[in-house]
Scaffold this motif. Structure first.
Motif, PDB file in Angstrom:
ATOM      1  N   SER A  34      79.515 -54.701 -39.685  1.00  0.00           N
ATOM      2  CA  SER A  34      79.135 -53.512 -40.313  1.00  0.00           C
ATOM      3  C   SER A  34      78.796 -52.964 -41.385  1.00  0.00           C
ATOM      4  O   SER A  34      79.498 -54.808 -41.919  1.00  0.00           O
ATOM      5  CB  SER A  34      79.806 -52.179 -39.436  1.00  0.00           C
ATOM      6  OG  SER A  34      80.842 -52.421 -40.398  1.00  0.00           O
ATOM      7  N   THR A  49      72.956 -59.480 -39.628  1.00  0.00           N
ATOM      8  CA  THR A  49      72.499 -59.223 -39.190  1.00  0.00           C
ATOM      9  C   THR A  49      72.490 -60.544 -38.052  1.00  0.00           C
ATOM     10  O   THR A  49      71.874 -61.149 -36.868  1.00  0.00           O
ATOM     11  CB  THR A  49      70.874 -60.072 -39.982  1.00  0.00           C
ATOM     12  OG1 THR A  49      71.302 -61.268 -40.559  1.00  0.00           O
ATOM     13  CG2 THR A  49      70.476 -58.839 -40.416  1.00  0.00           C
ATOM     14  N   ARG A  50      73.461 -61.779 -38.334  1.00  0.00           N
ATOM     15  CA  ARG A  50      74.598 -62.677 -37.463  1.00  0.00           C
ATOM     16  C   ARG A  50      75.823 -63.327 -36.763  1.00  0.00           C
ATOM     17  O   ARG A  50      75.524 -63.387 -35.675  1.00  0.00           O
ATOM     18  CB  ARG A  50      73.818 -64.002 -38.443  1.00  0.00           C
ATOM     19  CG  ARG A  50      72.934 -64.663 -39.011  1.00  0.00           C
ATOM     20  CD  ARG A  50      71.494 -65.170 -37.803  1.00  0.00           C
ATOM     21  NE  ARG A  50      70.379 -65.040 -38.631  1.00  0.00           N
ATOM     22  CZ  ARG A  50      69.297 -63.965 -38.184  1.00  0.00           C
ATOM     23  NH1 ARG A  50      69.287 -63.102 -37.735  1.00  0.00           N
ATOM     24  NH2 ARG A  50      67.933 -64.758 -38.484  1.00  0.00           N
ATOM     25  N   HIS A  51      76.245 -61.629 -37.816  1.00  0.00           N
ATOM     26  CA  HIS A  51      77.949 -62.255 -36.433  1.00  0.00           C
ATOM     27  C   HIS A  51      78.368 -60.152 -36.530  1.00  0.00           C
ATOM     28  O   HIS A  51      79.182 -59.546 -36.293  1.00  0.00           O
ATOM     29  CB  HIS A  51      78.651 -62.315 -37.853  1.00  0.00           C
ATOM     30  CG  HIS A  51      79.247 -63.515 -38.235  1.00  0.00           C
ATOM     31  ND1 HIS A  51      79.264 -64.559 -37.347  1.00  0.00           N
ATOM     32  CD2 HIS A  51      78.270 -64.933 -39.264  1.00  0.00           C
ATOM     33  CE1 HIS A  51      78.198 -65.982 -37.673  1.00  0.00           C
ATOM     34  NE2 HIS A  51      78.187 -65.790 -39.278  1.00  0.00           N
ATOM     35  N   ASP A  52      77.011 -59.403 -36.430  1.00  0.00           N
ATOM     36  CA  ASP A  52      76.735 -57.839 -36.235  1.00  0.00           C
ATOM     37  C   ASP A  52      77.801 -56.936 -36.698  1.00  0.00           C
ATOM     38  O   ASP A  52      78.143 -56.130 -36.400  1.00  0.00           O
ATOM     39  CB  ASP A  52      77.373 -58.017 -34.234  1.00  0.00           C
ATOM     40  CG  ASP A  52      75.971 -58.923 -33.825  1.00  0.00           C
ATOM     41  OD1 ASP A  52      75.249 -58.475 -34.119  1.00  0.00           O
ATOM     42  OD2 ASP A  52      76.838 -59.596 -32.760  1.00  0.00           O
TER      43      ASP A  52
END
Length: 423
Positions: free
Chosen positions: A249, A244-247
């Protein structure tokens, strides 16, 4: 094979598989929560209920361990985990929450049963190292979960993935059966009240009362609870934080968790070896608390600069903040009277898992209120650093460490109390 080798192999296998199965839940948190229509941070509720199940086991499962013996108790715990995972494989609702409780109850047997097996079999000169190797099964199972489960869920889906995990847990029950005759020789068939004790408040009182058996136990227990709060948050939220904070996968988040778990596995063995060589394990733990807090701060400050920094900080956190447990378990077993080893480790772990409940719940509230995972991680790190500094100050006022082998004089002086508490 020597008795201590049999003991280590059996406990390490169960510890690794239990960790693999229990850590599958937070690792698969985003798809589990998405299927239930809940925000990602709601995985904290599932983690808290899992910790509540562990607390239930530690508080009231002592007579069960004495009745069945440690290996059979570990097998019963694995069966509970399989049932809990089966419930979680359904769309999350009341059944799924009860499944999380069952997973926790099954996991909770590893600490007292494993300690009871190892304290009687491990050579004293290498005791902390052997305990640490057994505890290394926790990050080993977590690393395997990180490597295997994310690709599997992407290829086969969530339900099939959980089915594979359940199959591995059931196979492990059969795998450790050959160890039972040798390691369960002292089981007490004359304890029929173990089932009633699972719902008895008096069992909780007996469990907590064992922490009076040695003057170091309250400080060890408090420090373990503080470590547990941080570890529970790292286990529950690292994958979600990365996504959620560093995208990241799902696969990348799994690799980050794997790096953290592998570093923890190495850390547990290395720190256990150092504790055996240096002595003063309690002081060692206090200093490690401060170092762990600094590592968590680094994770949320410089960890987001690039992928390599994130992996490196996750590994550093794993080595320090998740590498403490083996030294802690060995020190609890060392200072406890021999007749009370399983009771003392259960009681101390109970407070630790209370921290495991409170940590994710507080973390979830902090993220919901502030929107910042970084702030929540830093506050968790601050309380750990505070406990570490207090422990260093308390130890500094002691002029003579209270070192004692668990089979020495206090074991004999507490035999009457031990039999009462175990009965």
């Amino acid at each position: 094979m020597p008795l201590w080798v049999s003991a280590l192999v059996a406990t390490l296998i169960v510890q690794t598989v239990s960790s693999f199965a229990s850590l599958a839940v937070p690792l698969l948190g985003p798809p589990l929560m998405a299927r239930a229509g809940l925000p990602p941070e709601s995985i904290g509720l599932v983690s808290a209920l899992t910790s509540a199940g562990i607390c239930w086991c530690l508080a009231c499962g002592g007579l069960m361990l004495g009745h069945h013996g440690p290996v059979r108790t570990l097998q019963i715990g694995l069966a509970c985990m399989a049932l809990g995972l089966l419930a979680l494989s359904q769309p999350l609702g009341l059944l799924g929450l009860l499944g999380a409780l069952a997973v926790g109850f099954g996991t909770g047997h590893n600490t007292p049963a494993g300690s009871q097996i190892l304290i009687r079999a491990a050579p004293p000169r290498h005791r902390t190292l052997i305990f640490s190797i057994k505890q290394a099964g926790v990050p080993l199972g977590g690393a395997l979960a990180g490597l295997v489960l994310a690709p599997l869920v992407l290829a086969q889906g969530l339900t099939v993935t959980l089915g594979v995990v359940i199959g591995i847990v059931l196979a492990t029950i059969l795998l450790v059966q050959p160890f039972r005759q040798r390691l369960d020789a002292e089981r007490g068939e004359g304890q029929p009240g173990w089932a009633r004790a699972l719902l008895s408040p008096r069992a909780l009182g007996r469990s907590v009362g064992t922490l009076r058996a040695h003057s170091s136990l309250p400080l060890l227990t408090a420090l373990g609870a503080s470590f547990s709060m941080v570890q529970a948050c790292l286990m529950a939220f690292t994958a979600t934080y990365a996504m959620t904070r560093h995208d990241a996968s799902l696969t990348e988040a799994g690799l980050i968790v794997t790096a953290m778990q592998l570093a923890s596995m190495i850390g547990r063995v290395v720190l256990g070896w150092l504790a055996d060589r240096m002595g003063q394990a309690l002081r060692h733990l206090a200093m490690q608390a401060v170092a762990s807090a600094l590592a968590v701060v680094l994770l949320v400050t410089i960890g987001g600069e690039n992928a390599w920094a994130l992996y490196g900080c996750a590994a550093l956190v794993g080595f320090t903040a998740i590498g403490w447990n083996g030294v802690h378990m060995a020190e609890l077993a060392r200072v406890a009277p021999l007749s009370l080893v399983s009771d003392v480790t259960s009681a101390a772990s109970l407070f630790g898992f209370v921290g495991s409940i409170c940590g994710p719940l507080i973390f979830t509230l902090l993220v919901s209120w502030s929107g910042s995972y970084g702030l929540a991680f830093c506050l968790m790190a601050a309380q750990l650093a505070g406990f570490g500094l207090v422990s260093v100050a308390v130890l500094g006022r002691r002029t003579k460490p209270e070192a004692r082998d668990s089979s020495a004089s206090l074991a004999s002086t507490d035999c009457g109390e031990g039999s009462t508490l175990n009965g």
